[in-house]
Design an enzyme around this catalytic site. Structure first.
Site, PDB file in Angstrom:
ATOM      1  NE  ARG A   1      23.565  25.206  10.341  1.00 42.16           N
ATOM      2  CZ  ARG A   1      22.744  24.420  10.686  1.00 42.16           C
ATOM      3  NH1 ARG A   1      21.978  24.706  11.778  1.00 42.16           N
ATOM      4  NH2 ARG A   1      22.961  23.044  10.190  1.00 42.16           N
TER       5      ARG A   1
ATOM      6  CE  LYS B   1      17.739   5.035  13.422  1.00 41.01           C
ATOM      7  NZ  LYS B   1      16.536   5.786  13.334  1.00 41.01           N
TER       8      LYS B   1
ATOM      9  N   GLY C   1      26.456  17.549  10.298  1.00 41.27           N
ATOM     10  CA  GLY C   1      26.419  18.004  11.531  1.00 41.27           C
ATOM     11  C   GLY C   1      27.261  17.438  12.714  1.00 41.27           C
TER      12      GLY C   1
ATOM     13  N   GLY D   1      22.186  17.135   5.125  1.00 49.94           N
ATOM     14  CA  GLY D   1      21.323  16.506   4.427  1.00 49.94           C
ATOM     15  C   GLY D   1      21.843  17.208   2.806  1.00 49.94           C
TER      16      GLY D   1
HETATM   17  P1  AMP Z   1      23.665  10.236  12.420  1.00 47.50           P
HETATM   18  O1  AMP Z   1      22.842  11.417  12.845  1.00 47.50           O
HETATM   19  O2  AMP Z   1      23.031   9.035  11.681  1.00 47.50           O
HETATM   20  O3  AMP Z   1      25.026  10.902  11.628  1.00 47.50           O
HETATM   21  O4  AMP Z   1      24.407   9.928  13.712  1.00 47.50           O
HETATM   22  C1  AMP Z   1      25.099  10.633  14.739  1.00 47.50           C
HETATM   23  C2  AMP Z   1      24.912  10.025  16.057  1.00 47.50           C
HETATM   24  O5  AMP Z   1      25.332   8.629  16.049  1.00 47.50           O
HETATM   25  C3  AMP Z   1      25.678  10.542  17.089  1.00 47.50           C
HETATM   26  O6  AMP Z   1      24.720  11.167  18.089  1.00 47.50           O
HETATM   27  C4  AMP Z   1      26.489   9.435  17.696  1.00 47.50           C
HETATM   28  O7  AMP Z   1      26.280   9.403  19.266  1.00 47.50           O
HETATM   29  C5  AMP Z   1      25.602   8.181  17.217  1.00 47.50           C
HETATM   30  N1  AMP Z   1      26.252   7.080  17.295  1.00 47.50           N
HETATM   31  C6  AMP Z   1      27.370   6.898  16.736  1.00 47.50           C
HETATM   32  N2  AMP Z   1      28.009   5.350  17.143  1.00 47.50           N
HETATM   33  C7  AMP Z   1      26.943   4.880  17.826  1.00 47.50           C
HETATM   34  C8  AMP Z   1      27.003   3.901  18.430  1.00 47.50           C
HETATM   35  N3  AMP Z   1      27.588   2.689  18.686  1.00 47.50           N
HETATM   36  N4  AMP Z   1      25.753   3.592  19.279  1.00 47.50           N
HETATM   37  C9  AMP Z   1      24.664   4.392  19.297  1.00 47.50           C
HETATM   38  N5  AMP Z   1      24.821   5.719  18.769  1.00 47.50           N
HETATM   39  C10 AMP Z   1      25.887   5.995  18.115  1.00 47.50           C
END
Ligand code: AMP
Length: 417
Positions: A35, A218, A374, A397
């Site tokens: 950054r 999620k 990120g 975001g």
């Molecule tokens: P997000 O912040 O929603 O973009 O999610 C990113 C995070 O999702 C990362 O830290 C990954 O480790 C996690 N992630 C990806 N696939 C999985 C999974 N199958 N189970 C648990 N966490 C996950």
């Protein structure tokens, strides 16, 4: 709105909103200076013109209170090194008059964390939204926010916003401050210009096929953008942790995998909408499951909808990786946000790596590829592929909101006369 390339900063004091919210280790040392480096073209142009720099940023979430853990003094030397010049530091961003008065052309001043003041974010403190006095408290805080922004504006002749990462926030330093500068004395920095152009490429100049890959943990945090993309994309790959919410919604057995039980209907709705709109929705069919959430757990490949109890899906399986890559390779516009597995564990990077490599191949064949958020940025950095995609966004975001079609307050504020 002025344009940074056309502006002559000679003899001017420029206040620049940068995003220096860099990660620090437990000793306060910067672990990734991306950054800081991202802001350099703007900062160097101002200094080269003979202007002086007043740098302002937030770091972390100090919630309106002074907290040494989030002090920007910790990054002063890194900024100085990146700029190749000394950087002065002011320990209170709202009391910098003296330091500003002494600032000479070519000199750089870094203000302490803006979020040590609640006025930066402009949210009332110590009162819940449901409390009776909330509206009055909010109004009062908005007035305080204006005064705070006016104070920051009083330091400088010109305002530059180069903090794309916070452009989706209507904060004192990202938006409100712009009201106190004439249209010809406020502008976007080079980084912001590049980010806005990259989003335009994705939204306005779509070459087909257009493939969006959304991963991460999620569905709930990505639903806005998934719905918006549904009207634009040819292929929609949904991967990562959300795979299991979709598998469960369709009656699958997902063992101990991550799941959002309150989003099962939403998952079915997304499947239905994709069908109605003729979008090729690609979900993982197999996965690499582990018997614990750790890098060295036991692993096995199984169907994403038939995972035994005691096991959880942690990465995309070989069939899934093949299907993802086959959709990505012939694409001409590609957006990637969110990993396909727990890529932080070296044993569960294969899904994200397959996506990254297919994107690189498509890019070589003329596709425009945008990687943002990120974690996907951390992925391409981890694989050493950041230079092989068209654009790596610094915004998480902000990028998602821009692609959802929302107007970013940080961009709108300098554009408005
Ligand atoms: P997000 O912040 O929603 O973009 O999610 C990113 C995070 O999702 C990362 O830290 C990954 O480790 C996690 N992630 C990806 N696939 C999985 C999974 N199958 N189970 C648990 N966490 C996950």
């Amino acid at each position: 709105m002025a344009k940074i390339d056309d502006y002559n900063f000679a003899g001017k004091k420029a206040i620049v909103r940068v995003d220096f919210n860099v990660p620090l280790d437990e000793n306060g040392k910067v672990t990734d200076d991306t950054r800081i480096r991202g802001a350099l073209p703007t900062l160097k142009k101002i200094l080269a013109d003979g202007g002086s720099l007043i740098l302002m940023s937030h770091m972390g979430k100090p919630k309106g209170k002074v907290n040494p853990k989030f002090s920007l003094s910790q990054i002063r030397e890194d900024v100085a090194k990146a700029l190749g010049t000394d950087v002065k530091f002011v320990p209170d961003c709202a009391n910098a008059d003296e330091a500003v008065a002494e600032l000479k052309p070519g000199e750089v001043l870094l203000l302490e964390n803006l979020r040590f003041y609640p006025e930066e974010e402009g949210k009332p403190v110590g009162i819940d939204k449901e409390d009776p006095g909330y509206d009055a408290a909010k109004k009062e805080m908005k007035e305080r926010q204006k005064k705070f922004a006016q104070k920051l504006a009083s330091y400088a002749d010109v305002y530059v916003n180069d903090a794309f990462g916070t452009a989706h926030r209507k904060h004192a330093s990202t938006a409100v401050i712009a009201d106190y500068f004439k249209p010809e004395d406020k502008m976007l920095g080079y980084l912001m210009e590049k980010e806005v152009k990259a989003v335009d490429n994705i939204l306005k100049d779509i070459k087909r096929p257009f493939t969006a890959i959304m991963g991460g943990s999620k569905v709930s945090t990505k639903i806005g953008i998934i719905e918006n993309l549904m009207d634009k994309v040819d292929n929609l790959i949904l991967c990562g942790g959300m795979t299991y919410t979709f598998a469960k919604a369709q009656g699958g057995k997902i063992g101990d995998s991550i799941v959002e039980n309150d989003k099962l209907d939403l998952a079915l709705d997304i499947i239905k909408k994709a069908k109605e709109k003729g979008v090729n929705l690609i979900l993982g069919t197999d996965c690499v499951a582990g018997d614990a959430f750790s890098n060295d757990c036991n692993t096995m490949v199984c169907l994403s909808n038939d995972i035994p109890d005691g096991w959880e899906g942690l990465d995309a399986g070989p069939e899934t990786r093949k299907a993802f890559a086959e959709a990505i390779r012939p694409s001409k516009t590609i957006l990637w946000n969110g990993p396909a597995g727990v890529f932080e564990f070296d044993n569960f990077t294969a899904g994200s790596r397959a996506i990254a490599e297919a994107i690189v191949e498509a890019t070589k064949n003329g596709a425009f590829s945008l990687v943002g958020g990120g974690d996907s940025v951390a992925c391409v950095n981890k694989f050493g592929l950041a230079d092989s995609v068209s654009y790596v966004s610094t915004g998480g975001g902000a990028l998602l909101e821009a692609i959802e079609g929302k107007v970013l307050p940080g961009v709108a504020a300098v554009k408005e006369a």
